[in-house]
Enzyme design. Structure first.
Site, PDB file in Angstrom:
ATOM      1  N   GLU A  74       6.000  38.314  28.356  1.00 59.30           N
ATOM      2  CA  GLU A  74       6.718  39.362  29.079  1.00 59.30           C
ATOM      3  C   GLU A  74       7.349  40.373  28.142  1.00 59.30           C
ATOM      4  O   GLU A  74       7.447  41.568  28.464  1.00 59.30           O
ATOM      5  CB  GLU A  74       7.811  38.736  29.967  1.00 59.30           C
ATOM      6  N   HIS A 119      14.708  30.482  39.061  1.00 58.45           N
ATOM      7  CA  HIS A 119      13.731  31.305  39.781  1.00 58.45           C
ATOM      8  C   HIS A 119      14.376  32.193  40.840  1.00 58.45           C
ATOM      9  O   HIS A 119      13.716  32.564  41.818  1.00 58.45           O
ATOM     10  CB  HIS A 119      12.683  30.406  40.454  1.00 58.45           C
TER      11      HIS A 119
END
Ligand SMILES: Cc1ncc(C[n+]2csc(CCOP(=O)(O)OP(=O)(O)O)c2C)c(N)n1
Ligand SMILES: Cc1ncc(C[n+]2csc(CCOP(=O)(O)OP(=O)(O)O)c2C)c(N)n1
Ligand SMILES: [Mg+2]
Ligand SMILES: [Mg+2]
Lengths: 372, 322, 322, 372
Positions: free
Chosen positions: B59, B128
């Site tokens: 990322e 998450h």
């Protein structure tokens, strides 16, 4: 190309393999001029740094490391992109960006490459496709992105990054290297391995003095060289840039070299005793300009008087750059918030109609959530 | 009048952007195969793997490579399945993208759009479910949107892709199935314009993202008691439409801020702060906020349910300022 | 009564912590050779390279390795020359350190102390001057200190090293040469207790870090006009000592918040917000804040000087609420 | 040890090199039991997942990848640390953490390993020195930190991390690897290379199917193995763990294996068509349990009835774990803010006096700033 290391270089004594035979005068002159221009620049800036506290930003000088930028300067196309980090003056000049814009930037003037907003360690010159920044290892990953764009667009441009060996300690370097290898990006990495990250020696931070071997394992073409030989640097860089430009994929060049000045600022930092005295001596005796001048003298090329002419020309340019910087205004009344962010969207403004609010039905059921 | 789900609206915006300019490219893990909750579905089939590219689990690189591509003239759209994963990309966001315009003295344009999904529900757990729009709203140099509806998700995404400024768009996955009438042609919604979703004179609720549907439901309910709630959807938190909020509060003199984020040092705090700075003494009651607790999200279903403010929490907050 | 500079006080705290427990280790780039502005000076000579270790240029690894070491019983102190470099470590901070206590159901202890220097002055520029204490104050699960004085720098550092919670301590380099009387023996200052640095009944200035000396200077100046400013030094922003602020404002009815950070969505916004939630209607004037503009730091000296609020800005903010 | 790759494994056909000769019955039984226990666990959880929506969290099952965790389970000491990511059930059991605590965690109950706060993908069991989390590649860097602590304290403990091949795409993996190599940390990396990151094939993301080679270049000892052979896994793991424990430095084991179930959740995801059918077939025909049973049958060891006994025992344990989970209370009234953060500093409280405020002199001059 044989694989060498810092240790091996020390062992084999003073460098004696600089070869200028068969090279054009233009090339010899170009390499010499590039190295001396960078050296004189740095020396002049070091002198001026404290005089009247006009250079009020951290500066990382690059004395001793002139060979690579000088060679690079003869090989880049204007539309190639070049990125670097804090030690960037050599790369700035290699990208043919004007010395006046560099000096004015250090002086914090409106005529600086970035209007005085960036300073030395973050200087860029978008018009010359030169970009730098002071956070390791942004130069490497940004360059990978530009290489991606060149490949995507089918251009034959190359993206390059020049950096020190410590920049490879950030994980993002390995992400970028791996990605460039997978996608065969037109990317050239130029690592000036000067053995130190500030006052910390490479062997305390990396598995071994063989960075290129680790890079090679990623399927990237590597070149490992003594970094104070401008001719060898020129030839390796030419080969690597051509290889990348022709779609061969990324290349990594490791140049073993040494920083003579302090990590940052004009005063020596050797009082910290982080480098052995004989190591410093060894590298001083391998000064790239002195090595080159010796070869020139030996071959009877580019004689003392011609060289003096070159130096005089450079010194004039430097004087002018100082004058330009000093005579330029300081920025004032800059709207920093407006400069930080724009809400313009010119393409959308031209092509897309506005639609302000939809008609949201608040009675609809909320989402049914999937497990992931 | 065609309705689309939020996910379909995002999908349509991406397809139209890819159509409108060759400079647009969609990058992200699994953007080709997973469909990213429907938002990238069918794009690779239509535009090919060159325009819609899977990316390694890197990322950090993706984000700074996106910037390098933008400097070379592209308009990349970067996609993250969860905001949590994107935290690896804070360095390029904070140290490069956000400050580049200033540091280049306004010379460089960086049309990089970062789409990131915020997890909610079904035991997403602490790793998450984060929504860091408050962080991005603190950071100078980026535009930040938290679209609540399908219509806005499409218009803000197109505006961002064809803009000049790095933009972060946070999409909560619990909104993906919600529908709205969405114009078929591409259109734009400028950043910095809140939507007045319901007019009222008794109290202002300035809401964001998943709090908007809740605010609207509760407002509807309170209307039955003749309490008229003005519901503002802030839509973008950078820039923040301070004027619309101030105008509304100047009228209602009562303020509730509903922000789907940890309470402290949040966008909700900012809204209360700037309203208080301008109108504090004119308020009829002390303002209040509806936020998550200052805690990470617990996994277990009953704890998770209690973590997220519901209609009842909204109702009692509104009542507390009446 | 011995005075030390801020840097010396930090140095003494580190030396005493290393002395007090073998579990303490100091890690960071150049902690052995650079001295980190004097704060690690002499430590390697005294405690050796095992206790005071140089680290590769891998801030991300250093932080999560610090956590792994803490899980195995150590008390690492991680040092960054600039907060900007530490942005690489956001993933371990956000996704691991901060949420671990909750996610382990309170079973794990994570005594990880992160010391980070904030750059200011001499053209530090946008990439060497960020202070993200507002971000860390938004994040649940970490303690965050912004000590303004030598005395506090020592006591808060010792408290953190021997605590159980990941802690981020932000030290502004422009404070390093400032002096204060500092007790020689090790001592602690608990988190969440603001310091009342000056008492007054006319206006409360809640200040943080480098704004504290400014607030004190201006308060002294205003005292000559018989305006008595109560100066609070918040000291830690997580937890934030809301009680002390509320008590002071309940008395003075006027509030200025001085926070060395970008204005929007800042700790300053939080302070104004919670005061307004509790006491908004009781205030005699609208509160205000003294912050940096929502812009990255410009390099050029005159721009840099105008970027940072000075005594004049503080003075006019205080006058505006009188 | 020879270097193999996924491609090479496919080419050489069904695996035929599982060797059980000369192994103790205890070891054979242990390996068998470990594999079947994990398999039955996963199968039972998959069945129960949807029945009454009691497992309300993402679960990453691990069918087909039982060999490595089973082997590992026989080699770990209680005081060794083991880290893993989302696909963690095998590692949880390998660390000898109780099945009941696993199931109860998935069910979100107070008796779960983390009281229901974490769920499957983030489960830990501090009392058993087992830790996992759902953000790649935290397991790897945390393990490096624990290894650092063990070395610092002079313990002979080992830190291990089990993870998939995609975790090596995060730069932090290379940072950790490099650091472990420099410091010779007692660290064992166990990479289960199952070819995919969700639906994305390794070759689209990495330079080549030879991760171990890249790792080796960092001066780390590597082992590359077919990952469905529990005996080979056992032997390599034993060697690596011993090597690390004795101070040899870090090891990296790459096990080529395959996930039979979906990336996440109990339903198949093969409708997405991200994996060739023959590839799936190949790996199904190389099921680690089936391969092992065949060898046992061939050697006449651990016969069918003995195996049935083991399975029955396991099934009983599974039943009990379900009962334990279902009979445990759901958490309620948890003070989440207090659980998220503590301000306690017990050591400081015991040993250090309080000092509340100093005596700051506001008239002193502000700092004189150094250039850096
Ligand atoms: C992310 C990050 N961490 C740390 C630093 C601090 N820093 C500035 S220069 C430098 C040394 C860099 O060494 P190298 O890359 O080898 O380049 P050299 O200075 O030797 O030319 C360091 C560590 C930084 N700029 N960025
Ligand atoms: C930082 C981060 N990025 C992305 C993800 C999303 N994600 C979850 S599992 C997974 C695939 C991981 O593949 P691998 O590491 O090979 O393990 P496997 O699932 O194959 O066992 C991904 C990308 C994540 N959890 N963390
Ligand atoms: Mg170097
Ligand atoms: Mg995998």
């Amino acid at each position: 190309m044989e694989t060498i290391t810092h240790a091996a270089i020390r062992q084999s004594g003073r460098y004696s393999r600089l070869k200028i035979e068969g090279l054009s005068m233009e090339l010899l002159r170009g390499l010499y001029r590039g190295m001396v221009r960078l050296r004189r620049c740095e020396e002049a800036l070091m002198v001026q740094y404290r005089v009247a506290d006009e250079i009020r930003c951290p500066v990382h000088f690059t004395i001793g490391q002139e060979a690579v930028p000088a060679a690079l300067g003869l090989l880049l196309r204007k539309d190639d992109f070049l990125y670097s980090h804090h030690r960037c003056h050599g790369y700035f000049l290699a990208k043919d960006a004007p010395m006046g814009a560099l000096f004015a930037e250090l002086f914090g003037r409106t005529t600086g490459a970035n209007g005085g907003l960036a300073g030395s360690q973050e200087i860029s010159m978008p018009s010359h496709n030169f970009f730098s920044g002071a956070i390791l290892s942004g130069a490497l990953s940004l360059a990978a992105g530009s290489a991606f764009a060149f490949q995507y667009k089918g251009d034959d441009r190359v993206a390059l990054a020049g950096f020190g060996e410590a920049a490879t300690e950030e994980g993002i370097f390995w992400e970028a290297l791996s990605y460039a290898s997978v996608r065969k990006l037109p990317l050239v990495y130029i690592c000036e391995n000067n053995l130190y990250s500030m006052y910390s020696a490479q062997v305390n931070r990396q598995p071994a003095d063989d960075l290129s071997k680790r890079v090679q394992a990623f399927g990237v073409r590597t070149f490992t060289l003594f970094g104070n030989d401008p001719v060898a640097a020129y030839e390796a860089l030419r080969e690597a840039i051509e290889y990348a430009r022709k779609g061969g994929g990324p290349c990594f060049l490791e140049f073993y070299t040494y920083r003579i000045n302090a990590h940052v600022g004009p005063e020596s930092d050797d009082y910290i005793n982080y480098r052995p005295a004989d190591e410093i001596e060894f590298w001083k005796s391998n000064d790239p300009i002195a090595l080159f001048e010796e070869r020139l003298d030996h071959a009877g090329l580019l004689g003392r008087s011609e060289r003096e002419l070159i130096v005089a020309e450079i010194d004039e340019e430097i004087d002018e750059a100082f004058q330009f910087a000093r005579n330029s205004p300081m920025p004032a009344d800059v709207d920093l918030e407006a400069l930080s962010r724009s809400c313009e969207s010119p393409f959308a403004e031209r092509h897309l109609p506005l639609s302000s609010v939809g008609d949201f039905d608040e009675t609809q059921p909320v989402a049914v959530l999937a497990p992931y | 009048m065609r309705t689309l789900t939020y996910a379909q609206a995002v999908n349509e915006a991406l397809a139209q952007a890819l159509e409108l300019s060759e400079d647009v490219v969609v990058l992200g893990q699994l953007v080709d195969t997973s469909g990213v909750f429907g938002t990238t579905k069918g794009l690779v089939e239509k535009f090919g793997k060159k325009r819609v590219q899977d990316f390694p689990v890197s990322e950090n690189l993706m984000t700074s490579a996106g910037m390098g591509a933008a400097l070379a003239g592209m308009r990349p759209v970067l996609v993250h399945h969860r905001l949590d994963f994107m935290v690896y990309a804070m360095d390029p966001i904070v140290n490069w993208l956000s400050l580049w315009r200033l540091k280049s003295n306004g010379q460089s344009r960086l049309p990089v759009t970062i789409r990131t999904v915020v997890g909610k529900g079904w035991g997403q757990g602490p790793q998450h479910s984060k929504s860091l729009h408050g962080w991005f709203a603190h950071l100078p140099g980026v535009n930040v949107a938290v679209p609540a509806t399908a219509h806005d998700a499409k218009g803000l995404l197109l505006e961002s892709i064809f803009g000049e400024t790095p933009t972060i768009i946070l999409e909560n996955r619990s909104l993906f199935s919600m529908e709205e009438v969405v114009p078929e042609n591409p259109y734009r919604i400028p950043f910095g314009q809140a939507a007045i979703r319901r007019r009222g004179q008794h109290v202002t609720v300035a809401a964001l993202g998943i709090m908007v549907p809740i605010a609207l439901r509760v407002a509807k309910q309170l209307a039955e008691e003749s309490i008229e709630v003005e519901v503002l959807d802030l839509r973008t938190v950078s820039p923040l439409d301070r004027d619309t909020v101030l105008k509304s509060v100047a009228k209602t003199k009562r303020l509730v801020v509903a922000d789907p984020a940890w309470r402290s040092v949040s966008v909700a705090a900012e809204v209360i702060a700037f309203v208080s700075e301008k109108l504090g003494r004119d308020l009829a009651s002390n303002p209040t906020r509806v936020c998550f607790p200052d805690s990470h999200t617990p996994m277990s279903a009953p704890l998770e349910a209690s973590f997220y403010p519901d209609d009842a929490a909204m109702l009692s907050a509104i009542r507390s300022v009446l």
